[in-house]
Write a protein that holds these residues in place. Structure first.
Motif, PDB file in Angstrom:
ATOM      1  N   ILE A   1     -10.398  -3.675   0.917  1.00  0.00           N
ATOM      2  CA  ILE A   1     -10.472  -4.654   2.004  1.00  0.00           C
ATOM      3  C   ILE A   1     -11.141  -4.020   3.220  1.00  0.00           C
ATOM      4  O   ILE A   1     -10.725  -2.964   3.694  1.00  0.00           O
ATOM      5  N   HIS A   2     -12.163  -4.687   3.749  1.00  0.00           N
ATOM      6  CA  HIS A   2     -12.936  -4.150   4.873  1.00  0.00           C
ATOM      7  C   HIS A   2     -12.128  -4.229   6.171  1.00  0.00           C
ATOM      8  O   HIS A   2     -11.343  -5.169   6.374  1.00  0.00           O
TER       9      HIS A   2
ATOM     10  N   TRP B   1     -13.728   4.444   5.281  1.00  0.00           N
ATOM     11  CA  TRP B   1     -12.648   4.113   6.213  1.00  0.00           C
ATOM     12  C   TRP B   1     -11.255   4.441   5.663  1.00  0.00           C
ATOM     13  O   TRP B   1     -10.265   4.313   6.370  1.00  0.00           O
ATOM     14  N   LEU B   2     -11.167   4.888   4.411  1.00  0.00           N
ATOM     15  CA  LEU B   2      -9.882   5.249   3.829  1.00  0.00           C
ATOM     16  C   LEU B   2      -9.694   6.764   3.697  1.00  0.00           C
ATOM     17  O   LEU B   2      -8.708   7.218   3.140  1.00  0.00           O
TER      18      LEU B   2
ATOM     19  N   GLY C   1      -1.697  -3.570   5.068  1.00  0.00           N
ATOM     20  CA  GLY C   1      -2.458  -2.367   4.765  1.00  0.00           C
ATOM     21  C   GLY C   1      -3.104  -2.441   3.395  1.00  0.00           C
ATOM     22  O   GLY C   1      -2.788  -3.310   2.585  1.00  0.00           O
ATOM     23  N   GLN C   2      -4.007  -1.508   3.138  1.00  0.00           N
ATOM     24  CA  GLN C   2      -4.706  -1.441   1.852  1.00  0.00           C
ATOM     25  C   GLN C   2      -3.812  -0.825   0.787  1.00  0.00           C
ATOM     26  O   GLN C   2      -3.214   0.234   0.983  1.00  0.00           O
ATOM     27  N   TYR C   3      -3.686  -1.475  -0.356  1.00  0.00           N
ATOM     28  CA  TYR C   3      -2.980  -0.893  -1.496  1.00  0.00           C
ATOM     29  C   TYR C   3      -3.806   0.248  -2.064  1.00  0.00           C
ATOM     30  O   TYR C   3      -5.020   0.132  -2.259  1.00  0.00           O
ATOM     31  N   LEU C   4      -3.142   1.383  -2.337  1.00  0.00           N
ATOM     32  CA  LEU C   4      -3.767   2.532  -2.974  1.00  0.00           C
ATOM     33  C   LEU C   4      -3.022   2.833  -4.266  1.00  0.00           C
ATOM     34  O   LEU C   4      -1.807   3.007  -4.251  1.00  0.00           O
ATOM     35  N   GLN C   5      -3.725   2.911  -5.363  1.00  0.00           N
ATOM     36  CA  GLN C   5      -3.115   3.103  -6.674  1.00  0.00           C
ATOM     37  C   GLN C   5      -2.593   4.533  -6.816  1.00  0.00           C
ATOM     38  O   GLN C   5      -3.364   5.491  -6.738  1.00  0.00           O
ATOM     39  N   PRO C   6      -1.273   4.720  -7.009  1.00  0.00           N
ATOM     40  CA  PRO C   6      -0.718   6.077  -7.103  1.00  0.00           C
ATOM     41  C   PRO C   6      -1.217   6.851  -8.317  1.00  0.00           C
ATOM     42  O   PRO C   6      -1.545   8.033  -8.217  1.00  0.00           O
ATOM     43  N   THR C   7      -1.223   6.188  -9.497  1.00  0.00           N
ATOM     44  CA  THR C   7      -1.697   6.820 -10.726  1.00  0.00           C
ATOM     45  C   THR C   7      -2.391   5.751 -11.568  1.00  0.00           C
ATOM     46  O   THR C   7      -2.314   4.547 -11.274  1.00  0.00           O
TER      47      THR C   7
ATOM     48  N   ALA D   1      -8.899  -7.130  10.656  1.00  0.00           N
ATOM     49  CA  ALA D   1      -8.890  -7.646  12.029  1.00  0.00           C
ATOM     50  C   ALA D   1      -8.726  -9.164  12.028  1.00  0.00           C
ATOM     51  O   ALA D   1      -8.007  -9.727  12.872  1.00  0.00           O
ATOM     52  N   MET D   2      -9.399  -9.841  11.098  1.00  0.00           N
ATOM     53  CA  MET D   2      -9.268 -11.292  10.975  1.00  0.00           C
ATOM     54  C   MET D   2      -7.830 -11.681  10.651  1.00  0.00           C
ATOM     55  O   MET D   2      -7.273 -12.609  11.246  1.00  0.00           O
ATOM     56  N   TYR D   3      -7.203 -10.946   9.721  1.00  0.00           N
ATOM     57  CA  TYR D   3      -5.821 -11.259   9.357  1.00  0.00           C
ATOM     58  C   TYR D   3      -4.875 -11.065  10.542  1.00  0.00           C
ATOM     59  O   TYR D   3      -3.928 -11.834  10.723  1.00  0.00           O
ATOM     60  N   LYS D   4      -5.127 -10.055  11.351  1.00  0.00           N
ATOM     61  CA  LYS D   4      -4.286  -9.840  12.532  1.00  0.00           C
ATOM     62  C   LYS D   4      -4.355 -11.046  13.460  1.00  0.00           C
ATOM     63  O   LYS D   4      -3.322 -11.558  13.918  1.00  0.00           O
ATOM     64  N   GLU D   5      -5.553 -11.518  13.709  1.00  0.00           N
ATOM     65  CA  GLU D   5      -5.720 -12.680  14.587  1.00  0.00           C
ATOM     66  C   GLU D   5      -5.050 -13.917  13.999  1.00  0.00           C
ATOM     67  O   GLU D   5      -4.381 -14.683  14.709  1.00  0.00           O
ATOM     68  N   GLU D   6      -5.211 -14.106  12.694  1.00  0.00           N
ATOM     69  CA  GLU D   6      -4.600 -15.269  12.048  1.00  0.00           C
ATOM     70  C   GLU D   6      -3.070 -15.188  12.080  1.00  0.00           C
ATOM     71  O   GLU D   6      -2.391 -16.202  12.270  1.00  0.00           O
ATOM     72  N   GLY D   7      -2.523 -13.997  11.890  1.00  0.00           N
ATOM     73  CA  GLY D   7      -1.075 -13.844  11.927  1.00  0.00           C
ATOM     74  C   GLY D   7      -0.495 -14.181  13.289  1.00  0.00           C
ATOM     75  O   GLY D   7       0.547 -14.852  13.390  1.00  0.00           O
ATOM     76  N   LEU D   8      -1.160 -13.740  14.342  1.00  0.00           N
ATOM     77  CA  LEU D   8      -0.702 -14.045  15.697  1.00  0.00           C
ATOM     78  C   LEU D   8      -0.809 -15.541  15.990  1.00  0.00           C
ATOM     79  O   LEU D   8       0.071 -16.129  16.628  1.00  0.00           O
ATOM     80  N   LYS D   9      -1.859 -16.167  15.497  1.00  0.00           N
ATOM     81  CA  LYS D   9      -2.020 -17.617  15.675  1.00  0.00           C
ATOM     82  C   LYS D   9      -0.914 -18.387  14.972  1.00  0.00           C
ATOM     83  O   LYS D   9      -0.536 -19.475  15.389  1.00  0.00           O
TER      84      LYS D   9
END
Length: 297
Positions: free
Chosen positions: A259-260, A24-25, A243-249, A265-273
């Protein structure tokens, strides 16, 4: 009731992060005539973009649509955040003609929504606020229909500089928290969690639409993310990106966990709540991803 994903142990997470990136990345390489056109304009006008300096995974998608996030005040930062690919050091004298060149490029690119960001310029008394102000003002003069988001740095408590930065007519003012409170000393050693919250609160009190972003996969827990959401909502935040952290170097902070998408999606719902008006949450989400949608929330 949401069933929270099980957080693996530190040992398990390090083992997971050490594997190749999950499917997914994966993103396509930037190609196409519109991307090539934007690349040529950026090079010709000697402009810095965080798309390039930050190794953004969405550069192909955004530039292919004829948009870009411009980075002003040079490409050398006075901070040494352990997540960031931008060079750290002593910046050169800033270019007072840069605001005009950015405005011209936006007209040539026919940008409908522009995102402007910058490195930290802690050595400057005004933190670069005047260049910020002039950049937004000249964009508005040259292209009145263009909406603007400014992703501003930490002013280190210089609230006069903050007011100057955010008073030129931009539609959205963003300041990224980047991570949860416990990880600040390691991830953002020259920043303070409470000071960034205060900067967001003062921006809201000034009457601006506020936005912030947090990277996930640095070792945070669900509860720590929830607390950050609560803190941001209490301080007047409107829009949050996750978003997902990606290590530059290999020299930068390691990825502790992939993070799956279901967790995002769960975090989005929790943030809106928790009272946030808009939450952009996904593995490839970055601060300026879908930024045009954040103007009217």
């Amino acid at each position: 009731m949401i069933e929270l994903p099980v957080i693996p142990s530190e040992q398990q997470r390090n083992r997971t992060a050490g594997t190749k990136r999950p499917d997914w990345l994966r993103v396509k390489l930037p190609i196409g005539p519109e991307y090539a056109k934007v690349r040529k304009l950026v090079d010709e006008h000697k402009l810095h973009t965080i798309c390039e300096s930050g190794n953004c995974p969405n550069m192909g998608e955004c530039w292919g649509a004829g948009t870009a996030t411009f980075m002003i005040l040079g490409n050398i930062c006075t901070r040494s955040c352990t997540f960031c690919a931008v060079a750290t050091g002593r910046p050169n004298e800033y270019d007072t003609d840069e605001p005009r060149r950015v405005a011209e490029a936006i007209v040539l690119m026919k940008v409908k929504h522009a995102v402007i960001t910058s490195v930290n310029r802690d050595e400057l008394k005004d933190r670069g606020a005047e260049i910020w102000y002039q950049t937004v003002r000249l964009i508005k003069e040259a292209s009145p229909a263009t909406t603007i988001e400014t992703l501003i740095p930490d002013t280190k408590g210089n609230w006069e500089a903050l007011e100057r930065m955010i008073s030129a007519g931009q539609e959205v003012v963003s300041h990224n928290m980047e991570t949860v409170e416990r990880l600040y000393r390691r991830v953002r050693p020259q920043a303070r969690y409470e000071r960034s919250l205060e900067q967001i609160r003062r921006t809201k009190e000034y009457g601006q639409r506020t936005k912030s972003g947090i990277m996930l996969g640095l070792g945070e827990t669900h509860d720590e993310v929830f607390k950050a959401m609560d803190d941001l909502a209490e301080n007047g935040l409107d829009v949050l990106t996750l978003g997902q952290y990606l290590q530059p170097t290999r020299m930068h902070h390691e990825v502790i966990e992939w993070i799956h998408p279901e967790t995002f999606a769960m975090y989005k719902e929790e943030g809106l709540k928790r009272g946030l008006k808009y939450v952009e949450s996904g593995p490839l989400v970055r601060s300026s991803y879908h930024a045009e949608k954040h103007v009217n929330v």
